[in-house]
Design a protein around this motif. Structure first.
Motif, PDB file in Angstrom:
ATOM      1  N   UNK A   1       0.782  -1.220   0.000  1.00 48.04           N
ATOM      2  CA  UNK A   1       0.000   0.000   0.000  1.00 48.04           C
ATOM      3  C   UNK A   1       0.817   1.275   0.000  1.00 48.04           C
ATOM      4  N   UNK A   2       2.154   1.148   0.099  1.00 48.24           N
ATOM      5  CA  UNK A   2       3.016   2.334   0.104  1.00 48.24           C
ATOM      6  C   UNK A   2       3.468   2.633  -1.317  1.00 48.24           C
ATOM      7  N   UNK A   3       3.267   3.860  -1.757  1.00 51.95           N
ATOM      8  CA  UNK A   3       3.613   4.290  -3.118  1.00 51.95           C
ATOM      9  C   UNK A   3       5.093   4.051  -3.390  1.00 51.95           C
ATOM     10  N   UNK A   4       5.371   3.404  -4.521  1.00 49.54           N
ATOM     11  CA  UNK A   4       6.753   3.196  -4.921  1.00 49.54           C
ATOM     12  C   UNK A   4       7.409   1.981  -4.299  1.00 49.54           C
ATOM     13  N   UNK A   5       6.694   1.271  -3.441  1.00 43.39           N
ATOM     14  CA  UNK A   5       7.237   0.059  -2.830  1.00 43.39           C
ATOM     15  C   UNK A   5       6.296  -1.099  -3.148  1.00 43.39           C
ATOM     16  N   UNK A   6       6.755  -2.298  -2.906  1.00 39.81           N
ATOM     17  CA  UNK A   6       5.915  -3.465  -3.175  1.00 39.81           C
ATOM     18  C   UNK A   6       6.071  -4.445  -2.022  1.00 39.81           C
ATOM     19  N   UNK A   7       5.135  -5.341  -1.947  1.00 38.51           N
ATOM     20  CA  UNK A   7       5.197  -6.341  -0.886  1.00 38.51           C
ATOM     21  C   UNK A   7       3.978  -7.232  -0.932  1.00 38.51           C
ATOM     22  N   UNK A   8       4.144  -8.447  -0.433  1.00 42.27           N
ATOM     23  CA  UNK A   8       3.013  -9.361  -0.333  1.00 42.27           C
ATOM     24  C   UNK A   8       1.955  -8.801   0.614  1.00 42.27           C
ATOM     25  N   UNK A   9       0.745  -9.286   0.442  1.00 37.69           N
ATOM     26  CA  UNK A   9      -0.298  -8.951   1.411  1.00 37.69           C
ATOM     27  C   UNK A   9      -0.049  -9.775   2.664  1.00 37.69           C
ATOM     28  N   UNK A  10       0.343  -9.078   3.717  1.00 36.59           N
ATOM     29  CA  UNK A  10       0.524  -9.710   5.025  1.00 36.59           C
ATOM     30  C   UNK A  10      -0.409  -9.030   6.009  1.00 36.59           C
ATOM     31  N   UNK A  11      -0.968  -9.811   6.900  1.00 35.33           N
ATOM     32  CA  UNK A  11      -2.072  -9.337   7.736  1.00 35.33           C
ATOM     33  C   UNK A  11      -1.770  -9.491   9.218  1.00 35.33           C
ATOM     34  N   UNK A  12      -2.249  -8.526   9.980  1.00 44.76           N
ATOM     35  CA  UNK A  12      -2.319  -8.657  11.427  1.00 44.76           C
ATOM     36  C   UNK A  12      -3.606  -7.961  11.861  1.00 44.76           C
ATOM     37  N   UNK A  13      -3.860  -7.938  13.152  1.00 49.03           N
ATOM     38  CA  UNK A  13      -5.102  -7.318  13.603  1.00 49.03           C
ATOM     39  C   UNK A  13      -4.954  -5.804  13.698  1.00 49.03           C
ATOM     40  N   UNK A  14      -6.072  -5.136  13.599  1.00 46.22           N
ATOM     41  CA  UNK A  14      -6.105  -3.682  13.746  1.00 46.22           C
ATOM     42  C   UNK A  14      -5.545  -3.276  15.106  1.00 46.22           C
ATOM     43  N   UNK A  15      -5.880  -4.036  16.131  1.00 49.60           N
ATOM     44  CA  UNK A  15      -5.389  -3.734  17.471  1.00 49.60           C
ATOM     45  C   UNK A  15      -3.873  -3.839  17.537  1.00 49.60           C
ATOM     46  N   UNK A  16      -3.317  -4.893  16.962  1.00 52.93           N
ATOM     47  CA  UNK A  16      -1.872  -5.092  17.004  1.00 52.93           C
ATOM     48  C   UNK A  16      -1.143  -4.001  16.224  1.00 52.93           C
ATOM     49  N   UNK A  17      -1.674  -3.618  15.073  1.00 48.33           N
ATOM     50  CA  UNK A  17      -0.989  -2.669  14.181  1.00 48.33           C
ATOM     51  C   UNK A  17      -1.060  -1.241  14.712  1.00 48.33           C
ATOM     52  N   UNK A  18      -2.195  -0.871  15.290  1.00 50.41           N
ATOM     53  CA  UNK A  18      -2.373   0.521  15.718  1.00 50.41           C
ATOM     54  C   UNK A  18      -2.228   0.713  17.228  1.00 50.41           C
ATOM     55  N   UNK A  19      -2.273  -0.384  17.981  1.00 47.89           N
ATOM     56  CA  UNK A  19      -2.237  -0.266  19.428  1.00 47.89           C
ATOM     57  C   UNK A  19      -3.554   0.182  20.026  1.00 47.89           C
ATOM     58  N   UNK A  20      -4.626   0.110  19.210  1.00 48.72           N
ATOM     59  CA  UNK A  20      -5.950   0.546  19.668  1.00 48.72           C
ATOM     60  C   UNK A  20      -6.962  -0.549  19.365  1.00 48.72           C
ATOM     61  N   UNK A  21      -7.973  -0.677  20.224  1.00 50.60           N
ATOM     62  CA  UNK A  21      -8.960  -1.750  20.068  1.00 50.60           C
ATOM     63  C   UNK A  21     -10.223  -1.251  19.406  1.00 50.60           C
ATOM     64  N   UNK A  22     -10.749  -2.011  18.404  1.00 51.35           N
ATOM     65  CA  UNK A  22     -12.065  -1.669  17.875  1.00 51.35           C
ATOM     66  C   UNK A  22     -13.118  -1.884  18.938  1.00 51.35           C
ATOM     67  N   UNK A  23     -14.192  -1.118  18.842  1.00 52.36           N
ATOM     68  CA  UNK A  23     -15.245  -1.223  19.836  1.00 52.36           C
ATOM     69  C   UNK A  23     -16.116  -2.443  19.628  1.00 52.36           C
ATOM     70  N   UNK A  24     -17.096  -2.553  20.481  1.00 54.07           N
ATOM     71  CA  UNK A  24     -18.092  -3.603  20.334  1.00 54.07           C
ATOM     72  C   UNK A  24     -19.097  -3.158  19.273  1.00 54.07           C
TER      73      UNK A  24
END
Length: 365
Positions: free
Chosen positions: A170-193
């Motif tokens: 998703x970064x312009x000018x770079x490439x990479x496989x689609x690798x996934x983690x949770x929103x909480x892990x990546x941002x340090x914030x939890x989605x609500x209920x």
């Protein structure tokens, strides 16, 4: 009953909300928030969406937001990938969770004997230990349920968890496989209920601010949800109410811009899957009925050109060369404006960063 808004009035109002009547002096982050996210099935479209809408936009502005984790790529509306601010990802993912649960139910035949609660827990632990490809997630789940359908396991993991695509994807000018983690892990914030009524109401108001005036079905189309009528009814006393030329009830923010239908609309080059073309049940406000189907081949959307605010053709580019395929005749002045806008796209978005060539012809064959 509400006054009637004709097609051109709806067109100009929507273009104003979408920042397409004139480029806005907003930051990339503020624009992503205002637009409630950018359709991001492919990597480059979010950058082109912002280029068409923002004054002085350069790809590095969005790339920096991606790398600093202030914006993320994840599945939300219509079960498609969007680029959202981290804040909106936390808000919008719970809003569409019911639709993701229904999506899992469609794959139940391949999930016989699978405990979905446990699947979610196992998948979460696996991706939070380190970003994983979907293939790796599927293989891990198959170890626990070897008789399950592999695709169904993938769908269940994607729907049960708020998974984000980690950079450099998703970064312009770079490439990479689609690798996934949770929103909480990546941002340090939890989605609500599950969102409370006031949270749903807030999203309705923001949708109208970005896509209005709009019907209940329009917003349901944008979100990939049903049963939003109650939210609109709660908000009715706070909203302006109109009708389109077919008598469909349209809602809007009272103070939102509704420009004169004669307001000039400059040419704009939109990427494939731009939300302008995907976020209303009735898309005639931007696509003439006789052109329905011309912007797609199979399930692949084409890049579209707006002239006088409406879809007027397709475009294709290869670095310093941009080809425009018009659906019909345009004036000499419009052609000159199309060329000028195309040259701007090349100069500001191509890796060469220099002048380019715009030609008119067929982009097929």
């Amino acid at each position: 009953m509400g006054s009637v808004l004709d097609t051109r009035s709806l067109n100009r109002a929507t273009l104003a909300r979408q920042l397409l009547l004139s480029r806005a002096p907003l930051s990339a982050e503020d624009a992503v928030a205002h637009l409630l996210g950018l359709q991001a099935q492919n990597v480059k479209p979010p950058y082109f969406q912002l280029h068409a809408r923002l004054a002085g936009f350069r790809p590095a502005a969005l790339a920096e937001l991606m790398e600093s984790r202030k914006v993320v790529r994840m599945v939300t509306m219509r079960s498609t990938i969007h680029t959202h601010t981290a804040h909106d990802a936390l808000t919008l993912r719970p809003l569409v969770q019911a639709a993701r649960d229904r999506e899992v139910n469609a794959f139940r035949k391949g999930l016989v004997g699978v405990d979905l609660e446990r699947l979610g827990e196992l998948a979460r632990a696996f991706v939070e230990a380190g970003p994983r490809t979907m293939g790796e997630i599927r293989e891990e789940l198959l170890r626990h349920w070897p008789d399950a359908d592999p695709q169904s396991l993938s769908v269940a993991a994607r729907c049960r968890l708020p998974l984000v695509q980690v950079t450099p994807r998703g970064v312009w000018g770079r490439s990479g496989q689609v690798r996934l983690t949770t929103l909480q892990q990546w941002t340090g914030r939890s989605p609500g209920e599950a969102p409370a009524a006031h949270a749903v109401d807030d999203v309705v108001l923001r949708y109208l601010g970005a896509f209005g005036p709009a019907s209940v079905k329009d917003m349901q189309t944008w979100a990939g949800l049903t049963r939003l009528r109650d939210a609109f009814e709660r908000l009715r006393p706070r909203l302006a109410v109109f009708r389109d030329e077919n008598g469909v009830e349209l809602f809007d923010l009272p103070d939102a811009p509704r420009p004169d239908p004669g307001t000039p609309a400059p040419p704009r080059f939109l990427p494939e899957f731009d939300n302008l073309l995907l976020s209303h049940a009735d898309r005639t406000r931007v696509i003439a009925p006789e052109l329905k189907g011309r912007t797609w081949t199979g399930n692949q959307a084409h890049r579209t050109l707006l002239v006088d605010g409406f879809v007027a053709g397709l475009w294709h580019w290869e670095e310093a060369s941009l080809t425009v395929e018009l659906f019909g005749k345009v004036s000499k002045a419009d052609k000159e404006h199309i060329v000028a806008e195309g040259e701007r796209v090349i100069a500001e978005m191509a890796a060469t960063g220099g002048p380019g060539h715009v030609r008119f012809g067929s982009i097929h064959g």
